[in-house]
Every structure is written in structure tokens, then in C-alpha cells.
Design a protein around this motif. Structure first.
Motif, PDB file in Angstrom:
ATOM      1  N   GLY A  63       0.736  -1.255   0.000  1.00 44.25           N
ATOM      2  CA  GLY A  63       0.000   0.000   0.000  1.00 44.25           C
ATOM      3  C   GLY A  63       0.763   1.301   0.000  1.00 44.25           C
ATOM      4  N   ARG A  86      -1.299   4.674   0.325  1.00 50.53           N
ATOM      5  CA  ARG A  86      -2.575   4.863  -0.365  1.00 50.53           C
ATOM      6  C   ARG A  86      -3.669   5.155   0.656  1.00 50.53           C
ATOM      7  N   SER A  87      -4.657   5.882   0.241  1.00 57.31           N
ATOM      8  CA  SER A  87      -5.749   6.232   1.151  1.00 57.31           C
ATOM      9  C   SER A  87      -6.642   5.038   1.468  1.00 57.31           C
ATOM     10  N   ASP A  88      -6.575   3.988   0.643  1.00 63.12           N
ATOM     11  CA  ASP A  88      -7.424   2.822   0.889  1.00 63.12           C
ATOM     12  C   ASP A  88      -6.705   1.689   1.624  1.00 63.12           C
ATOM     13  N   THR A  89      -5.527   1.989   2.196  1.00 54.29           N
ATOM     14  CA  THR A  89      -4.784   0.977   2.940  1.00 54.29           C
ATOM     15  C   THR A  89      -5.231   0.999   4.407  1.00 54.29           C
ATOM     16  N   LYS A  91      -6.024   1.633   8.258  1.00 55.24           N
ATOM     17  CA  LYS A  91      -6.377   2.946   8.810  1.00 55.24           C
ATOM     18  C   LYS A  91      -5.228   3.641   9.541  1.00 55.24           C
ATOM     19  N   ALA A  94      -3.206   5.123   6.383  1.00 55.12           N
ATOM     20  CA  ALA A  94      -3.956   5.541   5.186  1.00 55.12           C
ATOM     21  C   ALA A  94      -3.746   7.017   4.869  1.00 55.12           C
TER      22      ALA A  94
END
Length: 137
Positions: A63, A86-89, A91, A94
Motif C-alpha cells: 500500500g 494509499r488512502s485505501d490501505t 487505517k 492511510a
């Protein structure tokens, strides 16, 4: 004319240091697998390093991505750069940005990542990666 070209090529071969006609291979490019980390073991974690001159593009399968410049402080085995998760990894990290230091030591790559906090204390992640050879080892 051809003999002049041969003479010029021979003269250049003597006068120019070896390898100066080619981009210096700093040895970062390739696939690396994580063998240790203070953030927890991850036997499936890998990084892929692409190299264009002294610029490195690092892509991790867990990520994050970064760019770095090899040859920092005149040392061909040292690279510094920055990147982000990445923002979707997960929390915890992220969307967080970080500074990156890579040190190549034979077949190992030592990574230090300083994650910039949104709130709270900064986190330093250290990892050791081993080069993956063509046969997968």
C-alpha cells in the motif's frame, strides 16, 4: 575515414574511465522481499524498485509508493526520498506521507521510513528486504 573512427574510439576507450559511457547501475532495481520489520513480520510483503538514472520509483505491495534519489552524499548505496501510503490501505497509515531512506548492503536493502503524523507522535518503520533472484530465491 573508418581508420580515423577506429583511432578515435581507441583514444576514447583509453581516456574515459570505465563505465562513463553508460548510466551507473546503483544496484537498487529489482524485486525485494521483506525479511524483517519492526512493524511486524510480513512474509508476503514485497517492494519493486525501478531505476531511471539516479531516480528510483519504489512500489510496495502493501500500500505505499515512493520516489528517491540514489547516490545521496556521494554514496551509491544510499538513497533518500519521500512517498505516501494509499488512502485505501489500513487505517493507521492511510493517506499518510513519509520520508524514506534506503541503504543497500550486498543482497539486502535496509529501509527507514519516517511516517509524518496527522495527529500524535511520528512513527519510524524499519525493514530489511532481500533481493529476489530470477529463480525466486
Amino acid at each position: 575515414m573508418i581508420s580515423r573512427l577506429i583511432q578515435l574510439a581507441a583514444l576514447l576507450a583509453v581516456l574515459l574511465p570505465a563505465g562513463s559511457l553508460y548510466a551507473e547501475d546503483l544496484g537498487f532495481a529489482g524485486e525485494w522481499r521483506q525479511i524483517h520489520s519492526n512493524a511486524g513480520q510480513c512474509p508476503t510483503c514485497r517492494i519493486s524498485v525501478q531505476q531511471a538514472g539516479s531516480t528510483l520509483i519504489i512500489d510496495a505491495n502493501n500500500g505505499w509508493m515512493a520516489t528517491a534519489e540514489a547516490g545521496d552524499q556521494g554514496n551509491p548505496d544510499l538513497a533518500r526520498g519521500a512517498g505516501s501510503w494509499r488512502s485505501d490501505t489500513n487505517k493507521t497509515y492511510a493517506g499518510k506521507s513519509f520520508e524514506l531512506l534506503l541503504v543497500r548492503n550486498d543482497e539486502n536493502l535496509h529501509m527507514t521510513m519516517h511516517v509524518r503524523p496527522g495527529t500524535g507522535a511520528a512513527r519510524t518503520i524499519r525493514g530489511i528486504f532481500q533481493r529476489i533472484r530470477q529463480n525466486g530465491i
